[in-house]
Design a protein around this motif. Sequence first.
Motif, PDB file in Angstrom:
ATOM      1  N   ARG A 107      -0.509  11.768   1.863  1.00  0.00           N
ATOM      2  CA  ARG A 107      -0.715  10.325   1.813  1.00  0.00           C
ATOM      3  C   ARG A 107      -2.176   9.954   2.004  1.00  0.00           C
ATOM      4  O   ARG A 107      -2.544   8.798   1.786  1.00  0.00           O
ATOM      5  N   TRP A 110      -3.950   8.171  -0.713  1.00  0.00           N
ATOM      6  CA  TRP A 110      -3.905   6.720  -0.868  1.00  0.00           C
ATOM      7  C   TRP A 110      -5.248   6.079  -0.544  1.00  0.00           C
ATOM      8  O   TRP A 110      -5.537   4.963  -0.987  1.00  0.00           O
ATOM      9  N   THR A 224       6.629   4.038  -5.879  1.00  0.00           N
ATOM     10  CA  THR A 224       6.619   3.169  -4.707  1.00  0.00           C
ATOM     11  C   THR A 224       7.275   1.834  -5.005  1.00  0.00           C
ATOM     12  O   THR A 224       7.892   1.227  -4.123  1.00  0.00           O
ATOM     13  N   TRP A 627      -5.451  -0.298   8.390  1.00  0.00           N
ATOM     14  CA  TRP A 627      -4.585   0.130   7.300  1.00  0.00           C
ATOM     15  C   TRP A 627      -3.275  -0.657   7.297  1.00  0.00           C
ATOM     16  O   TRP A 627      -2.779  -1.054   6.246  1.00  0.00           O
ATOM     17  N   THR A 631      -1.710  -2.920   4.229  1.00  0.00           N
ATOM     18  CA  THR A 631      -0.446  -2.623   3.558  1.00  0.00           C
ATOM     19  C   THR A 631       0.693  -3.507   4.045  1.00  0.00           C
ATOM     20  O   THR A 631       1.837  -3.307   3.642  1.00  0.00           O
ATOM     21  N   PRO A 642      -1.781   0.587  -2.275  1.00  0.00           N
ATOM     22  CA  PRO A 642      -0.709   1.227  -1.500  1.00  0.00           C
ATOM     23  C   PRO A 642       0.456   0.270  -1.295  1.00  0.00           C
ATOM     24  O   PRO A 642       0.259  -0.941  -1.209  1.00  0.00           O
TER      25      PRO A 642
END
Length: 811
Positions: A107, A110, A224, A627, A631, A642
């Motif tokens: 990940r 990302w 996703t 982060w 997101t 993401p």
Amino acid sequence: MDRAREHTAHTGPGEHREPAGARRPPESGLPGPEGPALELLVHGVGGTSPDRMLDDPRTVRITGDDTAAVFRRVDDAEAESEPDAHGGRPVPEAYVWCNLTSGNGSRALWLLLLPFMVVNLAHWMRPGAGDRRRTVRLYGLLVRLTGLTLTVLLVAAACEVALDLTAWQCAGARDCARAHTWLGFLSPAVSDDGWWSLPGRRLALAALVPSALTGLLWYLSHRTWSEYESQRPMEHGDTSSEDEKAPRDGSEAEDTARVALGRPGFWYGRRLVARMRAAHVAAGFLTVAAAVGTSAARHDRGAGGPAVLELLGRLLETALVVLAVVVVWVVCRRGRSEWRLDKHLDAHLVRRLPGCSIAVLLLAALYAGWSRPGWRSAGRLPGDVTFGGITLVQGVLVLALGVVAHVLYRSRPDSRTALYGLAGPAVAMLACALGGVMSAGVAQRVADWLGGTDDALPGPPVLLTWQASVIPPLLLVVLGLLGWLARRTLVLRREETAAVEREYGLTRERPHEERPGEEHESRDAGRTRRIARTRAMAALTDRAPRLVGVISTVTLLLGAAALTGALATRETPARAALGSPAFVAGAAEAAQALGSWLIGVGFLLFVTWGRRAYKDASARRTIGILWDVGTFWPRAAHPFAPPCYAERAVPDLTWRMATWTRATGGRLVISGHSQGSVLAAAAAWQLTPSDRERVALLTYGSPLERLYGRWFPAHFGPEPLASLHREIDCWRNLYRRTDPIGGPIRLTSRHGPQVDAEPCTDPLAYGRTAAHPLPAPILGHSDYQADPAFVEERRQLLDRLDTGLPGPRTP
């Protein structure tokens, strides 16, 4: 997430089974006093295990999966069917969602999508708008177009590396091709004019690299999208018509509808993301097709080649222009649909637009691969115009976005709004800068690697070299800001030192009353400084808008200077400075070399740090707040950003709260720490008014106002927060002065009962006492549940739930 024994819940999402001993709420919507109460705990950034949240090693999963689930203690597993067994005490549950934002080391890739995530944030940072619907739509349109330019920039950078630097320049140079033997079959000199050595065929083969990148982004976005955007929120009936107009009857429904996070379709962006994905994928493939086909078309027009090839080249360019217009139209045509749950998908558009772009790419590859005996690769591919045009368009879009944001802010000004409403344009500028730096850095490093031979390769486009060269001046500005922060921290520490001494009773109004040696025994200068320094550093969070504003402004000016220098000189900074004074020439040469090196090292550190953040819990907590903020928001401006974990977490919490209150007739307190408080508030907005009246909210270490309220005023500003406070049963908020993330909600008495408690004491004791014989730690953002103030506030809320009746409220 720690695995726990799975337990099947007694009620499904659509079932309203009434357990024995529970009483349904009366028709008025108020719960019966005999209904059980529930305490729903939601953790914050970094996550934790259910046994720690519930303070019991024996936990059981009652609903959910390995990604996100609700846990209870084993003894509380049958709480609905055995309400009398709990003696009237609330049933604690823990919602664990940490696997939505963490996972294996892959990940970390990302992080390469960081510019897309940042530009998506800019969409949500618009100021409050009132009734300026057209201006709001224009704001969203400008951000979506900025996001589209970032996709084109990323693919163009891949084309620059694969097509220009590798297939065109290095393969066309004898010494470079011999030094890199894997390019030998593409070199006319090394392969004796082999079949693949023609320039067009080299370009067609190298096009596989940017095409594969576009395909990878397409795959990741679709995967996703299937996991996150396909999670359907709880439906309460259609609240609006196709024109997406808000209700205007003056009712409570109208007041709720004005809060965007309470709209039925806010957490369901399935249609928009699918449309944007099709448009951005098509834009990526068209960028590759243009890089392959336009060079051959330019040669056919200038060399007097066959008329058929010249005609095919013009048809190809026309097709590229037409499809590019269609892509821009798709991006501009529709924004988010929030007033209703939009289940319709534009199936034909989603399938055909990428298919047409792939067909044009294949035709461009066939056209470029046609034999042209007189065609030789020399110089660079025409990339200066492409990158210069992208940079110019981005600058115009950001400036236009600033004008629109200023108009929106003037319609409803708020002094707490970050950068006076210009946070969105500033962040969009940073997204463009990140994209430009990453593109310039990769191109420059690859050019340095390939050009380490006797052949002097032309290198990347001049503009990319200029963009890499402005990194050192930008770093000097950043270092200056860090120096200002350090100085500000010292000033704040001196101020906080006096405050700490007053709060812990270390000062005397009448010094003559002190006994000899008493001051030395009670005051610890080192501990006082540590507490004051922690408070001062926590207060620096409130200076973030100024830092972002300065860096964004400097970035805009340096970007404009780089574009102007590249267009004016058409030379790299070092060559353009030849003949200048020695200091200027030396500075230009140093900036060019240092900028390329810094970008390469920074890129490696960036990926390494990101991978460590996903594997190391402590590192994840350090950068997790940034982060998780990025997101948290749905993909409204860029489909390759993401995925939004809240599109799973918010419906989860909404379903859990609604099914509990409807099935048991009981009341509920949702307790959220840090980012969990944001999820709790968002879920409460999604409830119906009758369900919302039975919910109490306890937040601690919450960034709801300090971060979200300032940076996202349209969704978490004073009016939305006040609306939530009016509609839920009760809300209490805890914070510390040593907490760099959490803060007060700042709702005044006119919004209802007081939300903010007095700041929690941190540390709990200054020195060793009978209650704290060992030194008490400075907790900052962690361990609020160990604070006596938290225990008392929680007890009062739960006692309030036990009464089964709402408390008095201020009109």
